[in-house]
Enzyme design. Structure first.
Site, PDB file in Angstrom:
ATOM      1  N   LYS A 157       2.633  -3.754 -12.703  1.00 60.87           N
ATOM      2  CA  LYS A 157       3.253  -2.395 -14.032  1.00 60.87           C
ATOM      3  C   LYS A 157       4.004  -2.891 -14.710  1.00 60.87           C
ATOM      4  CE  LYS A 157       2.951   0.536 -10.121  1.00 60.87           C
ATOM      5  NZ  LYS A 157       3.970   0.633  -8.983  1.00 60.87           N
TER       6      LYS A 157
ATOM      7  N   LYS B   2      -7.694   0.995  -6.657  1.00 60.17           N
ATOM      8  CA  LYS B   2      -6.072   1.564  -5.560  1.00 60.17           C
ATOM      9  C   LYS B   2      -6.433   3.576  -6.176  1.00 60.17           C
ATOM     10  CE  LYS B   2      -2.705   1.918  -5.058  1.00 60.17           C
ATOM     11  NZ  LYS B   2      -1.082   1.826  -4.927  1.00 60.17           N
TER      12      LYS B   2
ATOM     13  N   LYS C 182      -1.129   7.068  -6.888  1.00 59.72           N
ATOM     14  CA  LYS C 182      -0.090   8.681  -7.142  1.00 59.72           C
ATOM     15  C   LYS C 182      -0.016   7.832  -9.516  1.00 59.72           C
ATOM     16  CE  LYS C 182       3.793   7.728  -5.442  1.00 59.72           C
ATOM     17  NZ  LYS C 182       3.753   7.716  -3.708  1.00 59.72           N
TER      18      LYS C 182
HETATM   19  P1  TYM Z   1       3.788   4.563  -2.252  1.00 59.87           P
HETATM   20  O1  TYM Z   1       4.741   5.489  -2.225  1.00 59.87           O
HETATM   21  O2  TYM Z   1       3.402   3.923  -3.744  1.00 59.87           O
HETATM   22  O3  TYM Z   1       2.727   4.286  -1.191  1.00 59.87           O
HETATM   23  C1  TYM Z   1       3.533   5.305  -0.437  1.00 59.87           C
HETATM   24  C2  TYM Z   1       2.590   5.024   1.192  1.00 59.87           C
HETATM   25  O4  TYM Z   1       1.033   4.898   1.204  1.00 59.87           O
HETATM   26  C3  TYM Z   1      -0.049   3.722   1.260  1.00 59.87           C
HETATM   27  N1  TYM Z   1      -0.430   4.051   0.313  1.00 59.87           N
HETATM   28  C4  TYM Z   1      -2.217   3.947  -0.211  1.00 59.87           C
HETATM   29  N2  TYM Z   1      -2.593   3.721   1.480  1.00 59.87           N
HETATM   30  C5  TYM Z   1      -4.169   3.517   0.843  1.00 59.87           C
HETATM   31  N3  TYM Z   1      -4.419   3.755   0.235  1.00 59.87           N
HETATM   32  C6  TYM Z   1      -4.143   4.080  -0.788  1.00 59.87           C
HETATM   33  N4  TYM Z   1      -4.906   3.784  -2.130  1.00 59.87           N
HETATM   34  C7  TYM Z   1      -2.978   3.900  -1.211  1.00 59.87           C
HETATM   35  N5  TYM Z   1      -1.973   4.488  -1.739  1.00 59.87           N
HETATM   36  C8  TYM Z   1      -0.638   4.516  -1.662  1.00 59.87           C
HETATM   37  C9  TYM Z   1       1.318   2.657   0.678  1.00 59.87           C
HETATM   38  O5  TYM Z   1       1.143   1.692   0.319  1.00 59.87           O
HETATM   39  C10 TYM Z   1       2.970   3.507   1.003  1.00 59.87           C
HETATM   40  O6  TYM Z   1       2.545   2.781   2.398  1.00 59.87           O
HETATM   41  N6  TYM Z   1       7.357   0.935  -2.262  1.00 59.87           N
HETATM   42  C11 TYM Z   1       6.648   1.973  -1.676  1.00 59.87           C
HETATM   43  C12 TYM Z   1       7.645   2.548  -0.973  1.00 59.87           C
HETATM   44  C13 TYM Z   1       8.370   2.359  -0.125  1.00 59.87           C
HETATM   45  C14 TYM Z   1       8.538   1.648   1.826  1.00 59.87           C
HETATM   46  C15 TYM Z   1       9.961   1.633   2.086  1.00 59.87           C
HETATM   47  C16 TYM Z   1       7.130   1.422   1.944  1.00 59.87           C
HETATM   48  C17 TYM Z   1       9.930   2.633  -0.300  1.00 59.87           C
HETATM   49  N7  TYM Z   1      10.696   1.596   0.804  1.00 59.87           N
HETATM   50  C18 TYM Z   1      10.157   0.605   2.656  1.00 59.87           C
HETATM   51  C19 TYM Z   1       7.659   0.917   3.223  1.00 59.87           C
HETATM   52  C20 TYM Z   1       8.759   0.462   3.803  1.00 59.87           C
HETATM   53  C21 TYM Z   1       5.644   2.690  -2.327  1.00 59.87           C
HETATM   54  O7  TYM Z   1       5.622   2.269  -3.265  1.00 59.87           O
HETATM   55  O8  TYM Z   1       4.718   3.173  -1.545  1.00 59.87           O
END
Ligand code: TYM
Length: 321
Positions: A110, A191, A194
């Site tokens: 990023k 992947k 968003k």
């Molecule tokens: P984020 O918001 O990008 O994504 C949320 C969750 O969705 C999963 N995910 C996917 N799984 C499978 N295939 C995909 N294409 C895909 N895109 C997203 C992510 O792995 C995630 O589990 N930093 C984290 C959010 C967060 C968090 C936390 C997660 C903040 N605090 C504490 C776990 C524990 C994030 O950016 O996920």
């Protein structure tokens, strides 16, 4: 003993099918067996350029969608309403090393070719570690892309415990068996995300059925004509098979298809049917914004209460109490 679970969802954009299959559905299932806490991680959305009004709207939308997906038997709240997250994040920034933060894959991706990299993009994994450790979570349901951040969380917890005494539970990531990485429909090497993926290749949870069908029918398939699960050689077809398997609840091995066209049609319908009840529930919940506010406020109060003891031990251990 009942396990504790925490996971977060960052409202940088609309929630996607990747979020649903990779993390939300596993999180919903864990509610039957564990003490679950889930948060809309709005502070994490400040790590990249953002628009305040849009962030507010997407935070509400994400919370409504998480409830609509079935996370209504958990403690659900918005991260920024519980100040202990940022307090603990600072203690963990003071435990982490610059070198290990700089090496995080998401930071490298990023920040590449960007002139204005927010400092919070570098320190963000310390905030994510704080989210998890604050709730003494044993299990963290996440997709594959968060694997490294959970590893870092474990390292920080262990280092803190070693230096200052046993304060934190060392958590474990749990990944869904075959949906840990849902790929973009137009570029199946990357992947579905968003912000990472392309709009045409990303299915959003609120996409109307016609839009879902259009996106799936235009998905990039691979050369040749054979329908076979082989992520290396056939990433496009394999991604469709994964979507169909997870959305229809059938094992990949049981899916026989003659043509790419037939596979796409069946996958599109399975995705539409998976999203239908979520969209209906989302519409019902959206009709009563005051009720959402009540749920989120009550969630924040309960979550704050649950962090007091842990914050006390962490402060005492590190020497600021
Ligand atoms: P984020 O918001 O990008 O994504 C949320 C969750 O969705 C999963 N995910 C996917 N799984 C499978 N295939 C995909 N294409 C895909 N895109 C997203 C992510 O792995 C995630 O589990 N930093 C984290 C959010 C967060 C968090 C936390 C997660 C903040 N605090 C504490 C776990 C524990 C994030 O950016 O996920």
């Amino acid at each position: 003993m009942t396990k504790r679970v925490f996971s977060g969802f960052k409202p940088t954009g609309h929630l996607t099918l990747g979020n649903l299959l990779g993390a939300i559905m596993p999180a919903v299932r864990l509610q039957d067996e564990a003490d679950c806490v889930y948060a809309v991680a709005d502070l994490h959305a400040l790590t990249v350029k953002h628009d305040p009004e849009r962030l507010r709207a997407r935070t509400r939308e994400a919370a409504t969608l998480l409830l609509a997906c079935g996370l209504d038997r958990s403690l659900l709240y918005v991260q920024s309403r519980v100040p202990a997250h940022t307090e603990l994040a600072y203690l963990l920034e003071s435990t982490a090393y610059f070198g290990e933060m700089r090496r995080m894959i998401q930071f490298k991706e990023k920040s590449a070719n960007q002139e204005e990299v927010r400092l919070s993009l570098l320190t963000y994994p310390a905030l994510m570690a704080a989210d998890i450790l604050l709730h003494r979570a044993d299990l963290v349901p996440v997709g594959d892309d968060q694997r490294q951040h959970v590893e870092l969380t474990r390292d920080l917890a262990q280092r803190f415990n070693r230096l200052y005494g046993e304060v934190f539970v060392v958590p474990e990531a749990v990944h869904p068996q075959n949906a840990a990485k849902i790929m973009d429909l137009t570029t199946p090497e990357s992947k579905m995300g968003k912000s990472d993926g392309s709009a045409a290749g990303t299915i959003y949870l609120l996409d109307p059925p016609a839009e879902v069908r259009r996106k799936v029918m235009r998905a990039v398939t691979d050369s040749g004509t054979e329908v076979r699960y082989d992520p290396e050689d056939k990433p496009g077809v394999s991604n469709l098979l994964t979507l169909l398997a997870v959305c229809s609840g059938r094992p990949i091995g049981s899916l026989g298809h003659q043509t790419y066209g037939a596979l796409k049609r069946e996958t599109a319908e399975a995705v539409v049917e998976t999203l239908r009840p979520i969209q209906e529930r989302h519409a019902e919940l959206s009709a009563d914004p005051a009720e959402l506010e009540r749920v989120l406020e009550a969630g924040a109060v309960r979550a704050s209460g649950r962090t007091v003891e842990l914050m006390d031990s962490a402060r005492r251990a590190i020497g600021v109490l």
